[in-house]
Design an enzyme around this catalytic site. Structure first.
Site, mmCIF file in Angstrom:
data_model
loop_
_atom_site.group_PDB
_atom_site.id
_atom_site.type_symbol
_atom_site.label_atom_id
_atom_site.label_comp_id
_atom_site.label_asym_id
_atom_site.label_seq_id
_atom_site.Cartn_x
_atom_site.Cartn_y
_atom_site.Cartn_z
ATOM 1 N N GLN A 2 0.878 -1.165 0.000
ATOM 2 C CA GLN A 2 0.000 0.000 0.000
ATOM 3 C C GLN A 2 0.916 1.216 0.000
ATOM 4 O O GLN A 2 1.382 1.654 1.043
ATOM 5 C CB GLN A 2 -0.902 -0.033 1.239
ATOM 6 C CG GLN A 2 -1.702 -1.332 1.365
ATOM 7 C CD GLN A 2 -2.823 -1.464 0.347
ATOM 8 O OE1 GLN A 2 -3.634 -0.550 0.193
ATOM 9 N NE2 GLN A 2 -2.861 -2.584 -0.377
ATOM 10 N N ALA A 20 -11.681 3.134 4.088
ATOM 11 C CA ALA A 20 -10.719 2.193 3.515
ATOM 12 C C ALA A 20 -9.872 2.833 2.417
ATOM 13 O O ALA A 20 -10.068 3.992 2.048
ATOM 14 C CB ALA A 20 -11.468 0.978 2.964
ATOM 15 N N HIS A 21 -8.953 2.069 1.884
ATOM 16 C CA HIS A 21 -8.017 2.584 0.886
ATOM 17 C C HIS A 21 -8.716 3.015 -0.409
ATOM 18 O O HIS A 21 -9.655 2.391 -0.850
ATOM 19 C CB HIS A 21 -6.890 1.597 0.584
ATOM 20 C CG HIS A 21 -7.298 0.222 0.210
ATOM 21 N ND1 HIS A 21 -6.370 -0.711 -0.163
ATOM 22 C CD2 HIS A 21 -8.488 -0.393 0.166
ATOM 23 C CE1 HIS A 21 -6.981 -1.842 -0.422
ATOM 24 N NE2 HIS A 21 -8.257 -1.674 -0.228
ATOM 25 N N ASN A 22 -8.231 4.106 -0.951
ATOM 26 C CA ASN A 22 -8.691 4.630 -2.239
ATOM 27 C C ASN A 22 -10.132 5.143 -2.223
ATOM 28 O O ASN A 22 -10.700 5.433 -3.280
ATOM 29 C CB ASN A 22 -8.513 3.583 -3.354
ATOM 30 C CG ASN A 22 -7.050 3.337 -3.665
ATOM 31 O OD1 ASN A 22 -6.406 2.490 -3.039
ATOM 32 N ND2 ASN A 22 -6.502 4.106 -4.582
#
Lengths: 325, 325, 325
Positions: free
Chosen positions: C196, C237-239
């Site tokens: 990540q 969360a990511h993105n």
């Protein structure tokens, strides 16, 4: 390793009836796991078959249990006797002692007798710590906070300025007390912060689980009543008032200004909307969404929450629908 | 800024087929964002139209992709090749090195080779850190904790006394391991604390997301099995046992003594009541409430959770009801 | 204790109409709680009966309120006037000043004018702090992080390397920004970590509540838009990309790569699955599970979420089923 304790001392402490040999024991363990120097207990009858195979030196059993064994210690309530035995003889959790030279303690802070403060803990101006308060390392206590006698604050806790914590409380790691309530006024499509200048007041004998957050009031107080026990990752919003001796299980959320009575039990992952009034002894099942006031002694369930019986009828109907193609 | 890497080195590393010029690249980015010194990848076919417009120096594509371009690097699995390329060449995350003079490390602690400990981190008595363990700043590690080789602990983590962490684990910020389980015995309207004297044991290759909490056992162990990956803000209660290679997505909660088998997947915000037995390879959809045992290989959904097919039938009926006035 | 302020100064500041005596006041409190040296306000008409009994020195009331009293300060919007009065005169929250000698600040960090850094805070290499940034004690800021002018970071926050925070943001205790996204590739029954290597970018005027977690992007950015306010224990969360001026209430969770438009309001404990597109001005009721895209201006509710009207019809039917035995 805790030092050994003689069985006779434990038997006397729990007021039990025991006829076996007096040996030294080193701890308490479940029947299946106990070794020859440990004692065990039988509380839930489904584990009775393990009585024969356990290697435990002795077993706390009910006074009324059928059968006999020289290893049995007969007591009224084996579970309570086990808990008291662990607490008295085997709960040797390490605690910080004294004031760490690596802590930062404001000169205006007032510390009672026997206070311990760990390394890298910051204690603000005019903080008052009662006798025998224990603050672990890496805690931040804001200006003007008061903490009552015998309270324990674990590492990585943040208590914002001005909040008041009672006596004999336990505050676990990651807890945040006194962060700003979530209050905004919308104007021209932007959210403007409403100052949050109240405090959080936590009464005596409250325990707060790891990672839980309790916001300060906008004005006035957010209150956690005496003897209430809060599990992990629970969210309590500004101006909420929780009564005495409540249980709030993990991941529960309570929105602003909602009030809970005394002896309320809320199971995990349930939520309350704001400005509600929840009566005494109310029980809320897991994962419920309470969106309206609830009267004393009610049991509710579901999202939105309804009385237990009504939820059961809905479920019975839905179960039928789920079976039909 | 990471130093540049030649395309030919990347192509050789991923075992790809590439006929374009050998230039230096500085990173990996999505097709739409990549600049002229970055490479990109095409995994999801819906992004194929971006192949023409991307400014990327080169693109990892499937060996079977129709068409041709001097910029394409053909590989078996473009997504995996991208991940491996990032990990090998561009994952330059900064890490603490050596032992900060501003850390507090008990003299009885035993540290392996290559250990790093950041500023304001407190390492308790008799702690054992394996080789190449990295502990970031502002971490608190209680007495007697053991941490295996190569494990990384990010800032603001609290690990209570006596817990055991395996090798190559990753523990993100805000995680709490080993806080007291939520155990009380009611007597006379008050809740009396049951001592929580067990530990948490985390096996090898476990990752724990930010803000998650794992309570110590009352007696015995709370266990997280090898290779299990836990997302953020997950709550794991005392005496829970999670099997190997499970996935627990964000905000999941598991109540006391429940056991999950191996390869279980639990989607976000789901919860389990206590004392359940969940089989191997079970899948739980998001926001479910699992209130009963689940057999191997079952997929369940809903609150309370029922098998996928049954849930789908219920939903179909409810959808009809929702359309009718 | 804040110093007293004359009523005439407050009246002039809020542009009110007041005919009573000019006395000194020390704070603002609800009608029922206010003492003789405090002012109060009447916004919600249900509290009007308390106007007669309050001990407050003066009360902010609507210009159009029927009746009269020498204690009334008539204004257009009593609630807004109260908020502005508190902010201007009585919001004396203590703040760290200057650079604590017990902080660790990398020599390569660049600090603006008027920056404050508390004890036991670690500031990494190449960090950039704008003018008047305030960092409380026990914060960890990773290498290369940038923080804009006037932002406040409370204790026990962790910001991972490379993340960018805007101006005038407020980051509450326990927040984690930039932890690894939850990304794994399964191979041979094991979960392999996808690196990540993106960042989190937080725009200006964002507030993030206690204990919330925001993961860094796999590649690229996780974005929180300007003016968005996030409550406690929220998981992003990511993105994920959140638009401008959104409200995310406590314990909301948003899975990877989902995008929210501007002015979206999400009530407590709701969740979104990944890769969704949620329009502008969408409203999501509490405890909903949003599993599909939602168009602009829609209001949705339930698990899975459906339009408000459809949910209401379902509930009406279910309510009937629940009443029948």
């Amino acid at each position: 390793m805790p030092p050994a304790v003689s069985l006779s001392e434990i038997v006397a402490f729990v007021g039990g009836d025991y006829r076996g040999p007096d040996v030294e024991v080193t701890g308490v363990a479940p029947l299946a796991d106990a070794g020859e120097t440990q004692i065990s207990f039988l509380s839930n009858p489904k584990y009775a078959p393990q009585l024969a195979s356990t290697r435990a030196a002795a077993v706390l059993v009910s006074a009324s249990l059928e059968g006999d064994s020289p290893r049995w210690i007969r007591v009224e309530n084996p579970y309570a006797a086990m808990a008291r035995t662990v607490a008295r003889f085997f709960d040797r959790k390490p605690m910080p002692r004294g004031l760490s030279p690596r802590a930062e303690i404001a000169s205006s802070a007032r510390l009672g007798r026997g206070v311990a403060v760990g390394a890298f803990t910051s204690i603000g101006e005019h903080v008052v710590l009662g006798d025998n308060v224990v603050i672990f390392p890496n805690v931040t206590i804001g200006d003007g906070v008061t903490i009552g006698d015998g309270t324990i604050v674990y590492p990585q806790v943040s208590i914002y300025y001005g909040c008041a914590i009672g006596k004999r409380c336990i505050v676990h790691s990651g807890v945040v007390i006194g962060s700003d309530g979530y209050g905004f006024a919308q104007e021209g499509g932007r959210h403007h912060k409403i100052p949050q200048v109240g405090i959080v007041r936590i009464e005596d004998d409250v325990e707060i689980g790891a990672g839980s957050t309790i916001d300060r009031a906008a004005l006035g107080e957010t209150v956690i009543g005496e003897g209430t026990k809060i599990d992990n990752l629970v969210q309590i919003a500004h101006n909420v008032r929780i009564g005495k001796h409540c249980l709030l299980v993990a991941q529960v959320g309570i929105a602003g200004s909602t009030e809970l009575g005394d002896h309320v039990v809320v199971a995990g992952q349930s939520g309350f909307s704001g400005h509600l009034k929840i009566g005494n002894r109310v029980q809320v099942a897991a994962k419920s969404a309470v969106l309206a006031d609830v009267a004393d002694d009610m049991k509710v369930m579901g999202a939105p929450a309804v009385p237990f019986r009504e939820f059961a009828r809905r479920e019975a109907h839905l179960r039928k629908l789920g079976k039909k193609p």
